[in-house]
Scaffold this motif. Structure first.
Motif, PDB file in Angstrom:
ATOM      1  N   PHE A 101       4.405  -2.704  -0.069  1.00  0.00           N
ATOM      2  CA  PHE A 101       4.982  -1.922   1.024  1.00  0.00           C
ATOM      3  C   PHE A 101       6.285  -2.556   1.500  1.00  0.00           C
ATOM      4  N   ASN A 102       6.248  -3.856   1.783  1.00  0.00           N
ATOM      5  CA  ASN A 102       7.445  -4.538   2.290  1.00  0.00           C
ATOM      6  C   ASN A 102       8.564  -4.569   1.249  1.00  0.00           C
ATOM      7  N   GLY A 103       8.213  -4.778   0.001  1.00  0.00           N
ATOM      8  CA  GLY A 103       9.229  -4.821  -1.053  1.00  0.00           C
ATOM      9  C   GLY A 103       9.870  -3.474  -1.298  1.00  0.00           C
ATOM     10  N   LEU A 104       9.049  -2.439  -1.496  1.00  0.00           N
ATOM     11  CA  LEU A 104       9.582  -1.117  -1.820  1.00  0.00           C
ATOM     12  C   LEU A 104      10.283  -0.448  -0.647  1.00  0.00           C
ATOM     13  N   SER A 105       9.851  -0.738   0.582  1.00  0.00           N
ATOM     14  CA  SER A 105      10.459  -0.081   1.749  1.00  0.00           C
ATOM     15  C   SER A 105      11.732  -0.776   2.229  1.00  0.00           C
ATOM     16  N   ALA A 106      12.059  -1.938   1.654  1.00  0.00           N
ATOM     17  CA  ALA A 106      13.265  -2.671   2.064  1.00  0.00           C
ATOM     18  C   ALA A 106      14.500  -1.791   1.916  1.00  0.00           C
ATOM     19  N   GLY A 107      15.231  -1.606   2.984  1.00  0.00           N
ATOM     20  CA  GLY A 107      16.436  -0.782   2.969  1.00  0.00           C
ATOM     21  C   GLY A 107      16.157   0.704   3.093  1.00  0.00           C
ATOM     22  N   GLY A 108      14.892   1.076   3.193  1.00  0.00           N
ATOM     23  CA  GLY A 108      14.520   2.486   3.299  1.00  0.00           C
ATOM     24  C   GLY A 108      14.121   2.843   4.723  1.00  0.00           C
ATOM     25  N   VAL A 110      10.835   3.725   7.067  1.00  0.00           N
ATOM     26  CA  VAL A 110       9.383   3.729   7.200  1.00  0.00           C
ATOM     27  C   VAL A 110       8.965   4.935   8.049  1.00  0.00           C
ATOM     28  N   GLU A 111       8.116   5.767   7.487  1.00  0.00           N
ATOM     29  CA  GLU A 111       7.601   6.933   8.209  1.00  0.00           C
ATOM     30  C   GLU A 111       6.289   6.605   8.909  1.00  0.00           C
ATOM     31  N   THR A 121      -8.763   3.500   5.263  1.00  0.00           N
ATOM     32  CA  THR A 121      -7.933   2.757   4.314  1.00  0.00           C
ATOM     33  C   THR A 121      -6.799   2.067   5.051  1.00  0.00           C
ATOM     34  N   TYR A 122      -6.263   1.069   4.419  1.00  0.00           N
ATOM     35  CA  TYR A 122      -5.103   0.333   4.908  1.00  0.00           C
ATOM     36  C   TYR A 122      -3.914   0.933   4.185  1.00  0.00           C
ATOM     37  N   ALA A 123      -3.019   1.625   4.903  1.00  0.00           N
ATOM     38  CA  ALA A 123      -1.981   2.389   4.225  1.00  0.00           C
ATOM     39  C   ALA A 123      -0.708   2.491   5.056  1.00  0.00           C
ATOM     40  N   GLY A 124       0.389   2.761   4.376  1.00  0.00           N
ATOM     41  CA  GLY A 124       1.672   3.014   5.014  1.00  0.00           C
ATOM     42  C   GLY A 124       2.485   3.962   4.159  1.00  0.00           C
ATOM     43  N   MET A 125       3.475   4.622   4.792  1.00  0.00           N
ATOM     44  CA  MET A 125       4.268   5.642   4.121  1.00  0.00           C
ATOM     45  C   MET A 125       5.749   5.424   4.442  1.00  0.00           C
ATOM     46  N   PHE A 126       6.604   5.608   3.439  1.00  0.00           N
ATOM     47  CA  PHE A 126       8.041   5.397   3.637  1.00  0.00           C
ATOM     48  C   PHE A 126       8.832   6.129   2.571  1.00  0.00           C
ATOM     49  N   ARG A 127      10.130   6.227   2.836  1.00  0.00           N
ATOM     50  CA  ARG A 127      11.110   6.727   1.869  1.00  0.00           C
ATOM     51  C   ARG A 127      11.967   5.522   1.500  1.00  0.00           C
ATOM     52  N   ASP A 128      12.021   5.194   0.194  1.00  0.00           N
ATOM     53  CA  ASP A 128      12.779   4.008  -0.202  1.00  0.00           C
ATOM     54  C   ASP A 128      14.285   4.253  -0.109  1.00  0.00           C
ATOM     55  N   LYS A 129      15.064   3.232  -0.398  1.00  0.00           N
ATOM     56  CA  LYS A 129      16.523   3.336  -0.243  1.00  0.00           C
ATOM     57  C   LYS A 129      17.157   4.298  -1.237  1.00  0.00           C
ATOM     58  N   TYR A 130      16.369   4.809  -2.197  1.00  0.00           N
ATOM     59  CA  TYR A 130      16.871   5.799  -3.151  1.00  0.00           C
ATOM     60  C   TYR A 130      16.405   7.212  -2.798  1.00  0.00           C
ATOM     61  N   ILE A 132      13.222   8.193  -2.501  1.00  0.00           N
ATOM     62  CA  ILE A 132      11.917   8.492  -3.080  1.00  0.00           C
ATOM     63  C   ILE A 132      10.826   8.156  -2.064  1.00  0.00           C
ATOM     64  N   GLU A 133       9.857   9.053  -1.927  1.00  0.00           N
ATOM     65  CA  GLU A 133       8.781   8.860  -0.951  1.00  0.00           C
ATOM     66  C   GLU A 133       7.567   8.191  -1.593  1.00  0.00           C
ATOM     67  N   TRP A 134       7.001   7.237  -0.868  1.00  0.00           N
ATOM     68  CA  TRP A 134       5.877   6.434  -1.352  1.00  0.00           C
ATOM     69  C   TRP A 134       4.794   6.348  -0.292  1.00  0.00           C
ATOM     70  N   ILE A 135       3.555   6.191  -0.741  1.00  0.00           N
ATOM     71  CA  ILE A 135       2.433   5.773   0.088  1.00  0.00           C
ATOM     72  C   ILE A 135       1.825   4.571  -0.621  1.00  0.00           C
ATOM     73  N   VAL A 136       1.671   3.470   0.087  1.00  0.00           N
ATOM     74  CA  VAL A 136       0.980   2.300  -0.446  1.00  0.00           C
ATOM     75  C   VAL A 136      -0.329   2.204   0.312  1.00  0.00           C
ATOM     76  N   GLU A 137      -1.418   2.060  -0.442  1.00  0.00           N
ATOM     77  CA  GLU A 137      -2.737   2.114   0.176  1.00  0.00           C
ATOM     78  C   GLU A 137      -3.674   1.096  -0.460  1.00  0.00           C
ATOM     79  N   PHE A 138      -4.543   0.518   0.362  1.00  0.00           N
ATOM     80  CA  PHE A 138      -5.654  -0.281  -0.126  1.00  0.00           C
ATOM     81  C   PHE A 138      -6.924   0.307   0.455  1.00  0.00           C
TER      82      PHE A 138
END
Length: 146
Positions: A101-108, A110-111, A121-130, A132-138
């Motif tokens: 989450f911290n690596g991919l969201s750098a410069g993006g 965070v939603e 679940t342990y999760a977060g959502m963001f749009r990266d600096k390019y 692209i939208e991501w959800i990281v979840e455990f």
């Protein structure tokens, strides 16, 4: 079904984006093909398109890969900020989820900060600096099928 792989289109910065993704996920590219590599009498490639990425692949684990390409100019631009599809990464631990989450969201942007969610679940959502939208979840209850 064995796998679903994600394919992302870019407007000329696929190699830059994938180098960034590689810095977060690790590993090595399994494929890099440039449009110029395919040029022939039957498949003409403009000089300004020759170094662009026709396909790039970054394996993620044993069965998955992140795949991308640059969209040739003659096909028009893709709107990276309006794709509204999300790439979901299921981490193997909270620690891995935090790292990704911290690596991919750098410069993006965070939603939804990574935290314990109401569905367990342990999760977060963001749009990266390019764009692209991501959800990281455990999910401690999720068991991956091989």
């Amino acid at each position: 079904m064995r796998t679903i792989n994600t394919w992302i289109n870019f407007n000329g910065n696929a190699e830059e984006a994938f180098t960034f993704y590689k810095s977060v996920f690790g590993g090595e590219f399994s494929r890099i093909i440039r449009f110029g590599d395919l040029a022939s009498d039957e498949f003409q490639v403009a000089e300004n398109e020759a170094k662009k990425i026709m396909q790039i692949a970054l394996p993620l684990g044993k069965y998955s890969a992140l795949i991308g390409n640059d969209v040739p100019e003659f096909m028009g631009r893709v709107n990276e900020n309006e794709n509204r599809s999300k790439i979901v990464v299921n981490a193997e631990s909270r620690e891995e989820a935090d790292l990704l989450f911290n690596g991919l969201s750098a410069g993006g942007d965070v939603e939804g900060p990574i935290d314990q969610g109401p569905w367990g679940t342990y999760a977060g959502m963001f749009r990266d600096k390019y764009g692209i939208e991501w959800i990281v979840e455990f999910d401690p209850n999720y068991v991956a099928q091989a």
